[in-house]
Design a protein around this motif. Structure first.
Motif, PDB file in Angstrom:
ATOM      1  N   LEU A 128       0.486  -1.501   0.356  1.00 58.61           N
ATOM      2  CA  LEU A 128      -0.321   0.200   0.400  1.00 58.61           C
ATOM      3  C   LEU A 128       1.019   1.231  -0.109  1.00 58.61           C
ATOM      4  O   LEU A 128       1.531   1.470   0.644  1.00 58.61           O
ATOM      5  CB  LEU A 128      -0.875  -0.519   1.074  1.00 58.61           C
ATOM      6  CG  LEU A 128      -2.086  -1.283   1.537  1.00 58.61           C
ATOM      7  CD1 LEU A 128      -2.665  -1.318   2.739  1.00 58.61           C
ATOM      8  CD2 LEU A 128      -2.831  -1.540   0.098  1.00 58.61           C
ATOM      9  N   ALA A 129       0.254   2.394  -0.564  1.00 56.26           N
ATOM     10  CA  ALA A 129       1.567   3.035  -1.204  1.00 56.26           C
ATOM     11  C   ALA A 129       1.359   4.673   0.352  1.00 56.26           C
ATOM     12  O   ALA A 129      -0.165   4.004   0.158  1.00 56.26           O
ATOM     13  CB  ALA A 129       1.202   4.273  -2.820  1.00 56.26           C
ATOM     14  N   PRO A 130       1.821   4.849   0.539  1.00 52.49           N
ATOM     15  CA  PRO A 130       1.365   6.053   1.421  1.00 52.49           C
ATOM     16  C   PRO A 130       0.773   7.656   0.753  1.00 52.49           C
ATOM     17  O   PRO A 130       0.333   6.998  -1.120  1.00 52.49           O
ATOM     18  CB  PRO A 130       2.889   7.410   1.267  1.00 52.49           C
ATOM     19  CG  PRO A 130       3.780   6.717   1.351  1.00 52.49           C
ATOM     20  CD  PRO A 130       3.681   5.296  -0.387  1.00 52.49           C
ATOM     21  N   SER A 148       0.287   2.920 -11.579  1.00 56.90           N
ATOM     22  CA  SER A 148       0.015   4.338 -10.444  1.00 56.90           C
ATOM     23  C   SER A 148       1.197   3.594  -9.556  1.00 56.90           C
ATOM     24  O   SER A 148       1.300   4.485  -8.402  1.00 56.90           O
ATOM     25  CB  SER A 148      -0.573   3.207  -9.786  1.00 56.90           C
ATOM     26  OG  SER A 148      -0.587   2.051  -9.195  1.00 56.90           O
ATOM     27  N   ASP A 149       2.534   3.463  -9.734  1.00 63.07           N
ATOM     28  CA  ASP A 149       3.622   3.495  -9.505  1.00 63.07           C
ATOM     29  C   ASP A 149       4.689   4.225 -10.747  1.00 63.07           C
ATOM     30  O   ASP A 149       4.738   4.264 -11.796  1.00 63.07           O
ATOM     31  CB  ASP A 149       4.083   2.233  -9.341  1.00 63.07           C
ATOM     32  CG  ASP A 149       5.941   2.020  -9.079  1.00 63.07           C
ATOM     33  OD1 ASP A 149       6.229   3.321  -9.255  1.00 63.07           O
ATOM     34  OD2 ASP A 149       6.353   1.483  -8.462  1.00 63.07           O
ATOM     35  N   ILE A 191       4.743  -3.578 -17.862  1.00 66.21           N
ATOM     36  CA  ILE A 191       4.993  -2.717 -16.974  1.00 66.21           C
ATOM     37  C   ILE A 191       5.651  -3.467 -15.861  1.00 66.21           C
ATOM     38  O   ILE A 191       7.246  -2.557 -15.691  1.00 66.21           O
ATOM     39  CB  ILE A 191       3.874  -1.545 -16.280  1.00 66.21           C
ATOM     40  CG1 ILE A 191       3.240  -1.040 -17.401  1.00 66.21           C
ATOM     41  CG2 ILE A 191       4.255  -0.659 -15.141  1.00 66.21           C
ATOM     42  CD1 ILE A 191       2.227  -0.102 -15.997  1.00 66.21           C
ATOM     43  N   GLY A 192       6.212  -3.841 -15.213  1.00 67.08           N
ATOM     44  CA  GLY A 192       6.563  -4.656 -14.063  1.00 67.08           C
ATOM     45  C   GLY A 192       6.993  -6.382 -14.461  1.00 67.08           C
ATOM     46  O   GLY A 192       7.432  -6.562 -13.918  1.00 67.08           O
ATOM     47  N   THR A 193       6.749  -7.025 -15.354  1.00 65.92           N
ATOM     48  CA  THR A 193       6.832  -7.930 -15.896  1.00 65.92           C
ATOM     49  C   THR A 193       8.551  -8.131 -17.115  1.00 65.92           C
ATOM     50  O   THR A 193       8.860  -6.918 -17.135  1.00 65.92           O
ATOM     51  CB  THR A 193       5.831  -8.244 -17.466  1.00 65.92           C
ATOM     52  OG1 THR A 193       6.187  -7.637 -18.488  1.00 65.92           O
ATOM     53  CG2 THR A 193       4.815  -8.841 -17.170  1.00 65.92           C
ATOM     54  N   GLY A 235       1.048  -7.453  -6.641  1.00 61.31           N
ATOM     55  CA  GLY A 235       0.769  -5.987  -6.996  1.00 61.31           C
ATOM     56  C   GLY A 235       1.263  -5.044  -6.992  1.00 61.31           C
ATOM     57  O   GLY A 235       1.498  -5.009  -6.212  1.00 61.31           O
ATOM     58  N   GLY A 236       1.244  -4.649  -8.225  1.00 65.74           N
ATOM     59  CA  GLY A 236       2.118  -3.607  -8.306  1.00 65.74           C
ATOM     60  C   GLY A 236       1.826  -2.007  -8.102  1.00 65.74           C
ATOM     61  O   GLY A 236       0.380  -1.941  -8.471  1.00 65.74           O
ATOM     62  N   GLY A 237       1.991  -1.271  -7.486  1.00 60.87           N
ATOM     63  CA  GLY A 237       1.744   0.356  -7.640  1.00 60.87           C
ATOM     64  C   GLY A 237       0.333   0.270  -6.421  1.00 60.87           C
ATOM     65  O   GLY A 237       0.480  -0.449  -5.869  1.00 60.87           O
TER      66      GLY A 237
END
Length: 691
Positions: free
Chosen positions: A19-21, A616-617, A224-226, A264-266
């Protein structure tokens, strides 16, 4: 499929839910000068990082509104920031300052003195009219001496302490002046190093057969994240390209085995995030299959050394990688909540969220209190806040024992001997061996330095340095030095045998100044100040960098053994090309490559690699694929040629990074760098445009 039972956000966070700030419009830090409030305009640097320019007169600067004892604010130093804090700074030297604030879990602030650009912009960047310029070189070169402009190849003779030359078309008005004729061999100096940082997976694909190791798959969307396919063979195939840039050290992302699955990314869980970047370690003793084989690594280092290029590994001593569904299934650790197995496919990693869910929802399936979590790293190895594992404190309370982004934090401070983690005792293949009396850091240090002893790795770029005890870093360095000696003794015919090990550290927000980290194993720290204070302004015209150049060179000259590594783009701050036009990308070549101290080129700085899909990152876009297909475009080819000319000039002259700096004239702007008998003069006749 019926909806899965909900899991509270707090439990998700505890169990590495990523969980991002909360993103704020700007940092809520009250600022007063001599009791009067200041309301600066905040610049958003990244998701939770902000900057503001402050024009300060003499007096007292106050930050925060806390009632507790005031804390002194020390320039250039990172200060943790929490509710109730109040800092005071005595402004002795009026002028422009830059305040950097990071919010969120690792809240901190740093005050910088902006040394560059004291002159008005219209005076600092005068346009060049394309004509020849006269340059004073007295005190550096003698009358009658023949000099050469390394950019154009033209030569001239010193007369009355001056030379006259015309900058080459496309040079940005640069003259790179050196003595003509033979170039004696000069000792290499790490203060003049040009380090190329290649995020291996995104750089070059040398072996498509390893692209889907461990069942890793593309997502069929923006990827994006692969994993994208870059590997060690790809790096080897591009060594001649790097040599032409004047690169003498190649920093590669950690190639040892990473977590197999995804998280899960971002903030929104909107992409599958694999460990393509090398910061989610699973087994430090094995190469990740996506990177290639041990033979590939040996060939990379052999071929790099043949070209005078050192190979640096990115290393992580602070944390292990997240748990994933793929690894839980393969290695048999952890457990599912009652009745949740029916929601998983045969291959757990193929799980898909419902249309109303995002990828963080897989945590709903997992029982983080299950006793089988002991089969993972184990409570004696990491703080993770699951089962009977210790709960990590906030990094604001304890930066050494806290958890970054909910990653399992290695207990590197522990003096208690530990057994190998259970999953490593049964994993195949692995070189992890049970050792009597080993503490956590003893295992980690042995695993990391084995790459030095067995393969000839030349140095480490150490990640998250401030979050590991200095004694642990000192031990790693001591063992790396011995491993390097062992390798040199076993490989006496290697061109780089006998060279010492080198270690540079990432202390987020640190500038070029000296610090205690360099008494605990580090030869240099990354200089974050260059990106914020110098890169943008100096890319218009070099005169804007002169005060910083002078400061940097003085730090090096006055403090033997001191070094730092400056950069303009990175994987976790920002990409220069995303914020500036192609002309400034050309200007960056001179601003960065002519800077004192070691410098770091981030892959694609030299070719204007574009910001990529980011989801979302906000940092993912800085890690786009290297833009090889664009290198034949005339404007990109010319840009690369420009970087190569300046890079080769730097590579020939240790004085550029390690010499004393002296401004020779303001119009045209000229400076000298001198180290022993190595002497150069750099001239910028003026900017191509008046910015």
């Amino acid at each position: 499929m019926r909806p899965l039972p909900p899991l509270s956000p707090s439990i998700l966070a505890l169990c590495f839910g990523l969980l991002a700030p909360v993103i704020q419009a700007g940092p809520q830090v009250p600022i007063r000068l001599n009791g009067q409030p200041l309301q600066p305009a905040w610049e958003t640097l990244a998701q939770d990082r902000f900057a503001a320019e402050l024009e300060l007169t003499k007096g007292t600067l106050e930050l925060g509104t806390g009632e507790a004892e005031h804390k002194p604010l020390k320039p250039f130093q990172r200060h943790a920031l929490s509710a109730g804090d109040r800092f005071d700074f005595d402004v002795v030297k009026p002028g422009r300052y830059r305040l950097l604030v990071q919010t969120g879990d690792d809240a901190n602030l740093r005050l910088l003195s902006s040394r560059q650009s004291q002159e008005p912009v219209e005076q600092a960047c005068q346009p060049w009219n394309g004509e020849a310029v006269q340059v004073p070189v007295a005190g550096v070169f003698e009358d009658g001496q023949r000099l050469r402009d390394a950019y154009s190849g033209n030569t001239t003779i010193v007369k009355d302490g001056k030379v006259e030359l015309t900058p080459a078309p496309g040079s940005n008005g640069l003259l790179l002046i050196e003595a003509a004729g033979g170039r004696p061999e000069r000792a290499r100096d790490w203060r003049n190093a040009t380090v190329y940082f290649a995020l291996t997976d995104r750089f070059a694909n040398g072996d498509p057969n390893n692209d889907r190791s461990y069942g890793r798959e593309p997502d069929g969307a923006q990827e994006i994240g692969t994993f994208h396919g870059g590997d060690l063979k790809g790096l080897t195939s591009k060594l001649d390209y790097l040599a032409k840039l004047g690169v003498d050290a190649l920093w590669i992302s950690a190639p040892y085995e990473q977590i197999h699955g995804w998280v899960g990314g971002g903030d929104k869980g909107d992409f599958r995030h694999y460990a393509y970047h090398g910061y989610y370690a699973l087994d430090y003793t094995q190469l990740d299959a996506n990177m290639g084989t041990e033979a590939d690594l040996r060939e990379l280092i052999k071929q790099a050394h043949a070209r005078g290029i050192r190979v640096l590994f990115d290393v992580v001593l602070n944390h292990a990688g997240y748990s994933t569904l793929a690894d839980m299934q393969q290695f048999g650790f952890g457990g599912l909540r009652d009745g949740m197995a029916q929601y998983l496919p045969e291959r757990w990693t193929a799980w898909q969220p419902e249309p109303y869910e995002h990828l963080h929802a897989y945590h709903n399936l997992v029982d983080y209190d299950h006793p089988a979590w002991s089969r993972w790293w184990g409570k004696d190895w990491v703080r993770a806040g699951i089962a009977d594992y210790p709960v990590p404190p906030s990094v604001l309370v304890d930066p050494l024992k806290g958890s970054l982004a909910f990653l399992p934090d290695f207990r590197t401070e522990s003096e208690t001997p530990v057994r190998l983690p259970e999953f490593l005792r049964h994993k195949q293949p692995t070189r992890a061996v049970e050792r009597d009396g080993y503490r956590v850091r003893d295992y980690l240090n042995e695993w990391l330095t084995t790459w030095v002893r067995e393969f000839g790795v030349d140095g480490f770029r150490a990640d998250t340095v401030m979050h590991v005890e200095p004694t642990a870093w000192a031990q790693l360095r001591q063992q790396a030095d011995q491993a390097r000696r062992d390798w040199s003794e076993a490989n006496p015919d290697d061109p780089l045998a006998g060279e010492p090990f080198w270690m540079v550290g990432e202390v987020f927000g640190h500038g070029p100044e000296i610090s205690d980290y360099q008494s605990n194993g580090f030869d240099a720290l990354i200089n974050f100040a260059f990106q914020q204070e110098v890169a943008g302004a100096a890319s218009d015209c070099l005169v804007r960098a002169d005060k910083s150049y002078g400061h940097y060179a003085s730090l090096l000259a006055d403090n033997p053994g001191h070094n730092f590594m400056s950069y303009a783009s990175s994987h976790d701050t920002s990409l220069f090309s995303a914020q500036h036009d192609l002309e400034r990308q050309r200007g960056l070549a001179s601003a960065l490559l002519l800077s004192p101290g070691a410098v770091q080129i981030y892959y694609g700085d030299e070719s204007a690699r574009a910001f990529g899909p980011t989801g979302s990152d906000p940092y993912q876009g800085t890690r786009s694929d290297m833009n090889w297909s664009e290198h034949t475009k005339p404007e990109i080819a010319a840009l690369i040629d420009h970087w190569q000319r300046i890079g080769q000039f730097r590579a020939r002259h240790p004085a550029i990074g390690a010499g004393r700096h002296q401004q020779l004239s303001n119009q045209p702007y000229a400076f000298s760098r001198v180290q022993g008998n190595d002497k150069v003069v750099v001239v910028q006749a003026g900017a191509l445009v008046n910015r």
